[in-house]
Design a protein around this motif. Structure first.
Motif, mmCIF file in Angstrom:
data_model
loop_
_atom_site.group_PDB
_atom_site.id
_atom_site.type_symbol
_atom_site.label_atom_id
_atom_site.label_comp_id
_atom_site.label_asym_id
_atom_site.label_seq_id
_atom_site.Cartn_x
_atom_site.Cartn_y
_atom_site.Cartn_z
ATOM 1 N N ASP A 266 0.692 -1.176 0.079
ATOM 2 C CA ASP A 266 -0.022 -0.065 0.106
ATOM 3 C C ASP A 266 0.731 1.311 0.007
ATOM 4 O OD1 ASP A 266 -2.182 1.815 0.073
ATOM 5 O OD2 ASP A 266 -2.186 1.544 2.381
ATOM 6 N N GLY A 267 0.758 2.041 -1.052
ATOM 7 C CA GLY A 267 1.459 3.237 -1.189
ATOM 8 C C GLY A 267 3.001 3.237 -1.355
ATOM 9 N N SER A 268 3.660 4.436 -1.499
ATOM 10 C CA SER A 268 5.121 4.517 -1.986
ATOM 11 C C SER A 268 5.898 4.531 -0.578
ATOM 12 C CB SER A 268 5.408 5.988 -2.476
ATOM 13 O OG SER A 268 4.946 6.887 -1.481
ATOM 14 N N CYS A 269 7.260 3.844 -0.949
ATOM 15 C CA CYS A 269 8.070 3.411 0.033
ATOM 16 C C CYS A 269 9.448 3.793 -0.164
ATOM 17 C CB CYS A 269 8.358 1.882 -0.040
ATOM 18 S SG CYS A 269 9.230 1.141 1.168
ATOM 19 N N HIS A 270 9.891 4.520 0.900
ATOM 20 C CA HIS A 270 11.248 5.293 0.893
ATOM 21 C C HIS A 270 12.127 4.785 2.010
ATOM 22 C CE1 HIS A 270 8.136 7.751 -0.987
ATOM 23 N NE2 HIS A 270 9.020 7.959 -2.050
ATOM 24 N N VAL A 271 13.361 4.450 1.455
ATOM 25 C CA VAL A 271 14.189 3.903 2.741
ATOM 26 C C VAL A 271 15.206 5.127 2.835
ATOM 27 C CG1 VAL A 271 15.501 2.602 1.071
ATOM 28 C CG2 VAL A 271 15.783 2.110 3.606
#
Length: 240
Positions: A163-168
């Motif tokens: 679900d949704g964008s992912c930024h590490v």
């Protein structure tokens, strides 16, 4: 400022309400509020009620007044995926993330996490962290309590994430948040532990479609990085 308290249940429309023992103790013994003082009760689901404190012996009651639905939530949905940090750093991160408008917090176990929790200890810490979130809402004026989710391993979370964008967050990341275009849906920000992500964890994040993001040329502590990212996101697309 008028003292605010989370009431753990449905708030009646009017009348008088007996305060739960813990809430009454905090109001009378910790904050030393006096009979007749104003306070605000909120239910964690959007409503707040103006009230007057009524003290009878060691018991506290609230005489309810005007009820209103006040929205102080950010229009931005940010989920902070925070690797377990040692000591009281997790408390600090949760408290400040709630103040900054986070919509949910997901603790994850990372390979270099100093803190290790058994199942029993994890349950106790989760209950404590949720109370930290409640207290931060009381202080910051939020009427909705962000969800603090149960601890998971990073791999398990990545496998289930859809679900949704992912930024590490990663030193040397390919882009900064100011370079990104706004994507629909929730924004997930992954923050590593004190020792940082391992190469295998970063590779797993890459494989799950997460984008590596930098917060500049300086290396930030785990308790700083996620909060800095939240502030940047709120300034770009939220309500700062």
């Amino acid at each position: 400022m008028i003292s605010r308290f989370h009431y753990p249940g449905a708030l009646p429309e009017c009348g008088e309400l007996a305060l739960p023992d813990e809430l009454a103790h905090h109001a009378l013994r910790v904050l030393r509020l006096r009979d007749g003082e104003a306070l605000i009760l909120f239910d964690g689901r959007g409503d707040e009620v103006e009230a007057r404190l009524s003290v009878r012996g060691k018991a506290g009651f609230a005489v309810l007044g005007e009820r209103r639905r006040v929205n102080r939530e950010s229009p931005l949905q940010v989920v902070l995926v925070q690797a377990l940090a040692a000591s009281d750093k997790m408390d600090w991160v949760i408290q400040k993330a709630v103040e900054l408008g986070v919509s949910a917090i997901q603790p994850v176990q990372a390979e270099r996490s100093v803190l290790r929790l058994s199942a029993e200890r994890a349950e106790k810490r989760l209950a404590h962290w949720r109370q930290v979130a409640v207290a931060a809402c009381e202080q910051s004026g939020r009427n909705r309590i962000p969800e603090v989710r149960a601890l998971q391993g990073l791999g398990k979370w990545l496998a289930a994430h859809r679900d949704g964008s992912c930024h590490v967050l990663a030193p040397g990341g390919e882009v900064g948040f100011t370079d990104l275009a706004r994507l629909p849906g929730p924004i997930h920000v992954l923050v590593g532990p004190e020792g940082g992500w391992t190469d295998s964890e970063l590779a797993a994040c890459d494989g799950a479609g997460c984008r590596r993001v930098t917060l500049g040329p300086r290396v930030l502590r785990t308790e700083t990085a996620g909060l800095a990212a939240l502030a940047v996101l709120q300034a770009r697309w939220g309500d700062f």
